[in-house]
Design a protein around this motif. Structure first.
Motif, PDB file in Angstrom:
ATOM      1  N   SER A  73       0.839  -1.193   0.000  1.00  0.00           N
ATOM      2  CA  SER A  73       0.000   0.000   0.000  1.00  0.00           C
ATOM      3  C   SER A  73       0.876   1.246   0.000  1.00  0.00           C
ATOM      4  O   SER A  73       2.085   1.159   0.192  1.00  0.00           O
ATOM      5  CB  SER A  73      -0.881   0.005   1.252  1.00  0.00           C
ATOM      6  OG  SER A  73      -0.085   0.189   2.395  1.00  0.00           O
ATOM      7  N   GLY A  74       0.262   2.396  -0.208  1.00  0.00           N
ATOM      8  CA  GLY A  74       0.969   3.662  -0.060  1.00  0.00           C
ATOM      9  C   GLY A  74       1.527   4.219  -1.350  1.00  0.00           C
ATOM     10  O   GLY A  74       1.228   3.738  -2.438  1.00  0.00           O
ATOM     11  N   SER A  75       2.328   5.253  -1.221  1.00  0.00           N
ATOM     12  CA  SER A  75       2.943   5.901  -2.384  1.00  0.00           C
ATOM     13  C   SER A  75       4.184   5.127  -2.798  1.00  0.00           C
ATOM     14  O   SER A  75       4.686   4.270  -2.062  1.00  0.00           O
ATOM     15  CB  SER A  75       3.340   7.324  -2.016  1.00  0.00           C
ATOM     16  OG  SER A  75       4.392   7.282  -1.063  1.00  0.00           O
TER      17      SER A  75
ATOM     18  N   ASP B 197       6.831   5.472  -0.186  1.00  0.00           N
ATOM     19  CA  ASP B 197       6.563   4.612   0.981  1.00  0.00           C
ATOM     20  C   ASP B 197       6.991   3.176   0.693  1.00  0.00           C
ATOM     21  O   ASP B 197       7.590   2.497   1.526  1.00  0.00           O
ATOM     22  CB  ASP B 197       5.056   4.565   1.291  1.00  0.00           C
ATOM     23  CG  ASP B 197       4.503   5.893   1.770  1.00  0.00           C
ATOM     24  OD1 ASP B 197       5.299   6.740   2.196  1.00  0.00           O
ATOM     25  OD2 ASP B 197       3.262   6.064   1.718  1.00  0.00           O
TER      26      ASP B 197
ATOM     27  N   LEU C 248       4.525   4.318 -10.763  1.00  0.00           N
ATOM     28  CA  LEU C 248       5.391   5.401 -11.245  1.00  0.00           C
ATOM     29  C   LEU C 248       4.545   6.537 -11.813  1.00  0.00           C
ATOM     30  O   LEU C 248       4.786   7.715 -11.520  1.00  0.00           O
ATOM     31  CB  LEU C 248       6.350   4.874 -12.315  1.00  0.00           C
ATOM     32  CG  LEU C 248       7.257   5.966 -12.914  1.00  0.00           C
ATOM     33  CD1 LEU C 248       8.289   6.437 -11.890  1.00  0.00           C
ATOM     34  CD2 LEU C 248       7.935   5.490 -14.194  1.00  0.00           C
ATOM     35  N   VAL C 249       3.547   6.191 -12.617  1.00  0.00           N
ATOM     36  CA  VAL C 249       2.724   7.215 -13.271  1.00  0.00           C
ATOM     37  C   VAL C 249       2.051   8.106 -12.231  1.00  0.00           C
ATOM     38  O   VAL C 249       1.935   9.316 -12.409  1.00  0.00           O
ATOM     39  CB  VAL C 249       1.675   6.558 -14.191  1.00  0.00           C
ATOM     40  CG1 VAL C 249       0.657   7.576 -14.680  1.00  0.00           C
ATOM     41  CG2 VAL C 249       2.362   5.877 -15.378  1.00  0.00           C
ATOM     42  N   ALA C 250       1.612   7.512 -11.122  1.00  0.00           N
ATOM     43  CA  ALA C 250       0.885   8.278 -10.102  1.00  0.00           C
ATOM     44  C   ALA C 250       1.825   9.001  -9.152  1.00  0.00           C
ATOM     45  O   ALA C 250       1.377   9.764  -8.299  1.00  0.00           O
ATOM     46  CB  ALA C 250      -0.031   7.344  -9.317  1.00  0.00           C
ATOM     47  N   SER C 251       3.130   8.780  -9.301  1.00  0.00           N
ATOM     48  CA  SER C 251       4.092   9.367  -8.367  1.00  0.00           C
ATOM     49  C   SER C 251       4.495  10.768  -8.809  1.00  0.00           C
ATOM     50  O   SER C 251       4.536  11.060 -10.002  1.00  0.00           O
ATOM     51  CB  SER C 251       5.340   8.482  -8.297  1.00  0.00           C
ATOM     52  OG  SER C 251       6.340   9.128  -7.546  1.00  0.00           O
ATOM     53  N   ASP C 252       4.815  11.627  -7.837  1.00  0.00           N
ATOM     54  CA  ASP C 252       5.336  12.931  -8.244  1.00  0.00           C
ATOM     55  C   ASP C 252       6.854  12.953  -8.257  1.00  0.00           C
ATOM     56  O   ASP C 252       7.458  14.009  -8.414  1.00  0.00           O
ATOM     57  CB  ASP C 252       4.745  14.070  -7.402  1.00  0.00           C
ATOM     58  CG  ASP C 252       5.128  13.974  -5.951  1.00  0.00           C
ATOM     59  OD1 ASP C 252       5.716  12.951  -5.547  1.00  0.00           O
ATOM     60  OD2 ASP C 252       4.841  14.925  -5.201  1.00  0.00           O
ATOM     61  N   LEU C 253       7.480  11.790  -8.092  1.00  0.00           N
ATOM     62  CA  LEU C 253       8.923  11.691  -8.294  1.00  0.00           C
ATOM     63  C   LEU C 253       9.184  11.454  -9.777  1.00  0.00           C
ATOM     64  O   LEU C 253       8.520  10.611 -10.399  1.00  0.00           O
ATOM     65  CB  LEU C 253       9.499  10.500  -7.524  1.00  0.00           C
ATOM     66  CG  LEU C 253       9.422  10.516  -6.005  1.00  0.00           C
ATOM     67  CD1 LEU C 253      10.082   9.251  -5.461  1.00  0.00           C
ATOM     68  CD2 LEU C 253      10.102  11.752  -5.441  1.00  0.00           C
ATOM     69  N   SER C 254      10.144  12.131 -10.345  1.00  0.00           N
ATOM     70  CA  SER C 254      10.514  11.858 -11.733  1.00  0.00           C
ATOM     71  C   SER C 254      11.249  10.518 -11.772  1.00  0.00           C
ATOM     72  O   SER C 254      11.745  10.033 -10.743  1.00  0.00           O
ATOM     73  CB  SER C 254      11.426  12.955 -12.255  1.00  0.00           C
ATOM     74  OG  SER C 254      12.695  12.863 -11.605  1.00  0.00           O
ATOM     75  N   PRO C 255      11.333   9.888 -12.950  1.00  0.00           N
ATOM     76  CA  PRO C 255      12.093   8.632 -13.041  1.00  0.00           C
ATOM     77  C   PRO C 255      13.520   8.796 -12.509  1.00  0.00           C
ATOM     78  O   PRO C 255      14.026   7.907 -11.816  1.00  0.00           O
ATOM     79  CB  PRO C 255      12.074   8.332 -14.536  1.00  0.00           C
ATOM     80  CG  PRO C 255      10.794   8.947 -15.024  1.00  0.00           C
ATOM     81  CD  PRO C 255      10.637  10.194 -14.214  1.00  0.00           C
TER      82      PRO C 255
ATOM     83  N   ARG D 124      15.562   6.330 -18.222  1.00  0.00           N
ATOM     84  CA  ARG D 124      15.656   7.365 -17.195  1.00  0.00           C
ATOM     85  C   ARG D 124      15.686   6.735 -15.804  1.00  0.00           C
ATOM     86  O   ARG D 124      16.356   7.220 -14.899  1.00  0.00           O
ATOM     87  CB  ARG D 124      14.475   8.331 -17.319  1.00  0.00           C
ATOM     88  CG  ARG D 124      14.497   9.143 -18.635  1.00  0.00           C
ATOM     89  CD  ARG D 124      13.198   9.927 -18.832  1.00  0.00           C
ATOM     90  NE  ARG D 124      12.987  10.904 -17.782  1.00  0.00           N
ATOM     91  CZ  ARG D 124      11.818  11.525 -17.549  1.00  0.00           C
ATOM     92  NH1 ARG D 124      10.752  11.250 -18.321  1.00  0.00           N
ATOM     93  NH2 ARG D 124      11.708  12.398 -16.575  1.00  0.00           N
TER      94      ARG D 124
END
Lengths: 621, 621
Positions: free
Chosen positions: A11-13, A16, A36-43, A90
């Motif tokens: 679970s989680g981001s 996390d 990955l798509v839902a994350s705000d971290l870039s690759p 990337r």
């Protein structure tokens, strides 16, 4: 071997999940594309964070519906793939999972699929990427790992190999021995999942009901053995789609997942007696229950019940607010330490083991959290660890036959041990978990503590079905029915069952001492007569003593229950002629009776809860 | 027709179940034997209580594993049966359900089964009892209702008939038309259950996943039509084993169950255009959303968001602390009445219907609870009722084209209606239920309010899978996605989606007014490019405006979200070229972004929650 976990298990981001996977001990992760798509971290940030955490990014997944298509669709699919390869570059991931086509395949041909994968391999090579082609159990044409391996062989491209997923192979009943015929260098990746044997469509089974190794019905040890004989040396990665694990605490589920993979490697290593697998300390299963500990701010009411049942007060601990009661070899520890506002609850379990140090090492190897019991230099030091539900488990080396453990000597001002009574020990301890803790608990007791988990059952309660999974030591000397309470019920109680050789005498003494038995409805006895054709005399005795009855082949079972005190109640049982169950048919009657008593007591409490309530400092009952 | 319900459908004690069944409107009950066994009411007391409640006791069930056995087993089975007949006599129940043998049958012969049932019939007759023999879908030899009917015909005994259970017949795909060939006087009982089409073993399907009529995939209307053509005139009884209903509130589930049976009779009556079936008022489905009401102690922050979105403040109600905003025909009512400590929450929904009085009558006939809206003599009186989750639903007769409803005139000191803006109405309202409310809610919206329920879907959130069932009017003018939040999530928000014809302008105006959009991660746009091969110019515009995108055949969908305020947020959407979905593929991205924002805001709130917090009387945000 290297260990990995797909981010979809947790679970989680994405952050996390990465943090939890690293903390649990995994070497790497599979990046599930939607995470990955839902994350705000870039690759690039994901890559650098993984580096800092010491995690490798082992696989990018999934890429769907690629091969077995018409030429125009192939062109579009190659374009789709290229965009993914750019993301992988990337991220710094070198392997992508390509699943066999489910949605758009129209050409059922090994040659066409191989040709198309070769085209994909060419494109991938330009990005330094490898293709791990996997047969989904529900693939349109390719649904068998042997066919996927054949297509990979036909594709004959250095960037094209296969991915083996235990679920897709074992759910279909395909023989995993064929793995040994696949060239090791063509097995690019391995995903592991266990599952219960369910008769349902394989897609729903896969998407919702996978389990971690050791929790289901698949022979994953054998599966890993085939991989090693094939020469596979890559990571063992968990890919477990499970509705519960997706909801539970990220760090905790990651630790649970890692434990399953350590256990699996150890099992496989023992079967193969070799290999690059992680081995852990061996430990023999427990041989008995040393004590059960009940904790409460005020243990008085529990002790009153023990007294009515006929247990003996053995003393107060010389340095702690802890008291000991025993009935034969059954010992109950009543603990008022650090228990402010705690209602009576089963807080600890002492297990007699052949070698406490070995069991402690094994638990440590499996990442189980240790607990520390305060003791002074002249007191026994008990090793211990925490079960997933917070129960403290202590380990005691087996004392001599009929001897009591040395820690008993720390209790003072009590009566001597009563060796004449009919109690023969703790028959079982019934523990209760939420649905979220259950799978973890079963793996804990089996992998870390040496218990077996035979088939589970369900019993009806007035608040819904209760799932019940017994774990027991192979010789049956320690038995723990683990119940999953219905989601709506609060304060579902646990209980301790004491075994005796003369339940009639115990019940009669308890009645004589004024104990309030859990009432058994009259209809139950009428039904008993109809079900078993019992002798009317026995039926009358059962009815007047308020005993419950069950039969199991030649064996018979007599038992009764006390009312609950806080979250605890007691059962007294007598097994005759090898009866091996727990009176499951009587559980609905017991649960309905408890619900009636609870309701009456709640009403009484509420009507007493006027402004003057508690004026005499009486504890809540 | 007479209505009945098996006690196994409901949670609680036998008394609770009886009380709830009577209150819901059922004529009778089936006594599920384990409920009686676990009860502390004697059979005589159950009988007398049923009499007082006006309930008949229609069936005693189940009696298992009787026929198809060897002679010695038959003797034992007859003894078992006789004890049950004695209990039935005390209860005053005249029919017992005898299921086809699952466990002990060894003789696969119609003649033997018929002969054994005849023996049972003789015994039953002595107790004034009738045998209703039922083919279980998983019976050892008898697993088809036609074979059960054949055996009953062979038994040729006045006390032996058959019981027809829609689940056992329809789950196996057996043609129910054969019911019409069974003599009416031989159909002793009928049990009804719906179920979703699941590819799983029929026993688990039956024991855990049955639903009330109208909630699953079976054609129960057709089933009832066959029964009536056969001449059946006995009770229609619900027998629904469902893990959820066993846990939910007894009275509420009984009302829900009764509603399903009233609805089913009405459906069947319409198909047959005759028969002894209960008919209820007809009502045409809603044709639009009149307003959405948000309630809060302080609606200020919600109004600030509406202002940023470009809605117009239309005034304050002249007698109540209620304010109105509108954007084109989309009206939002902001209600601070009786809202102490209420965070912003969707509290009401106004539906435009062709005939409000008819819809109100239909809801009443289905036992839906009405709500009363306080109004003065010179104010509009809106009829209304409560949805299962507590949402207040109001009914408004359709005003003329482009006209506003008369209640709008009760709002003062606002701006005039802005007819130039691009808002075209409320696109959909996303409501959230717990797992326990979901089936009841779907039946409510379809049966009482005239919605359709197309196939459901699931979307991944960081806290687990979210089940999503859209209900929509046949013309698609009112759409309500109903989400089941993961069990672990608290305060899962709901949202109102407004449709407009120029989302670029709405987004740009909102940005200009300083609205904080729900952030969309960059990776999302990279993925969009890979998935749809979007024009780079469009992609850049989407990215800089933070709009989400979806495609569906020829149709396109543009949308964005506001941040949540309390338990509410807003979405603005634009549908192009007939797009008919809700951007489900974007939901995981939205949910992950909301989880990130929630976490940041929680942290900020907690760090602000020192001793001085709230000193300026600012509301919790």
């Amino acid at each position: 071997m290297r260990t990995s976990i797909a981010t979809v298990c947790l679970s989680g981001s994405l952050e996390d999940k990465m943090t939890a996977a690293a903390a649990a001990g995994f070497d790497g992760i599979e990046v599930f594309e939607p995470d990955l798509v839902a994350s705000d971290l870039s690759p690039e940030e994901v890559r650098s964070r993984a580096g800092r955490l010491g995690l490798t990014l082992d696989l990018y997944q999934p890429f769907r519906d690629f091969e077995g298509v018409t030429d125009d669709l192939l062109a579009a699919n190659l374009r789709r793939a290229e965009a993914r390869f750019a993301v992988m570059q990337r991220l710094g991931v070198d392997t992508v999972l390509v699943c066999s086509n489910v949605g758009t395949a129209t050409v059922d041909s090994d040659d066409v699929s191989a040709h198309q994968l070769r085209r994909l391999g060419d494109l991938a090579a330009a990005y330094d990427v490898r293709i791990a082609f996997e047969a989904l159990a529900w693939g349109r044409f390719v649904d068998d790992y042997r066919r996927a391996a054949r297509i990979v062989a036909l594709a004959d491209h250095p960037a094209v190999g296969t991915c083996l997923d235990s679920f897709h192979i074992l759910s279909r009943g395909h023989d995993p021995a064929g793995i040994e015929e696949i060239p090791a260098e063509k097995i690019f990746f391995v995903q592991l999942a266990d599952a219960p044997r369910l008769a349902m469509d394989v897609l729903s089974w896969s998407r919702h009901h996978r389990l971690f190794p050791g929790e289901g019905d698949f022979d994953l040890t054998g599966f890993v053995a085939h991989l090693l004989r094939a020469g596979y040396a890559g990571p063992l990665s968990l890919e477990v789609f499970n509705d519960t694990f997706r909801q539970t605490d990220t760090a905790r589920t990651a630790a649970h997942a890692f434990r399953s993979l350590v256990w699996l490697q150890d099992q496989a290593a023992r079967r193969l007696d070799a290999g690059p697998l992680t081995r852990i300390a061996e430990a023999a299963p427990p041989v008995g229950v040393d004590f059960v500990e009940v904790k409460a701010e005020d243990t008085g009411e529990v002790e009153a019940t023990l007294d009515q049942l006929g247990l003996t007060f053995r003393g107060q601990h010389r340095t702690k607010p802890v008291r000991l009661w025993s009935g034969g070899p059954a010992r109950m520890v009543l603990n008022e330490q650090h228990a402010r506002e705690v209602e009576p609850v089963v807080a600890g379990l002492g297990l007699v083991v052949p070698d406490a140090a070995a069991t402690e090492r094994r638990a440590h190897d499996l990442g189980v959290q240790p607990v520390h019991r305060r003791s002074q230099v002249d007191e026994a030091r008990l090793a211990g660890f925490l079960a997933p539900d917070g129960l403290e488990v202590y380990l005691v080396d087996a004392p001599g036959p009929d001897a009591e453990p040395t820690w008993v000597e720390e209790f003072e001002h009590g009566l001597p041990r009563d060796t004449a009574d009919s109690f023969t020990g703790v028959d079982h301890v019934n523990l209760v978990h939420s649905w979220a803790e259950h799978d973890e608990a079963v793996l804990f007791w089996t992998a870390a503590a040496g218990f077996d988990a035979p088939a589970a059952t369900q019993v009806a309660s007035p608040q819904g079905l209760v799932r019940s999974q017994v774990v027991r030591t192979p010789d049956g000397r320690v038995r723990l029915p683990l119940n999953v309470a219905p989601a709506v019920s609060r304060d579902y109680p646990e209980h301790v069952a004491l075994h005796c050789t003369d339940i009639w005498a115990v019940a009669s003494r308890a009645a004589g001492r004024g104990m309030a038995f859990l009432p058994v409805p009259d209809n139950y006895y009428d039904d008993l007569a109809a079900r078993f054709g019992l002798d009317p005399g026995l039926l009358d005795r059962l009815r007047s003593a308020q005993l419950l009855y069950d039969r199991d082949g030649a064996g018979e079972f007599l038992h009764f229950y006390t009312r609950r005190v806080g979250r605890v109640f007691f059962e007294v049982v007598q097994r005759l002629d090898g009866y091996d169950g727990y009176g499951a048919d009587n559980a609905p009657v017991r649960l309905a009776s408890q619900a009636r008593v609870d309701r009456v007591e709640r009403t009484a409490r509420e009507s007493a809860a006027g402004p003057a309530a508690g004026a005499r400092g009486r504890p809540r009952t």
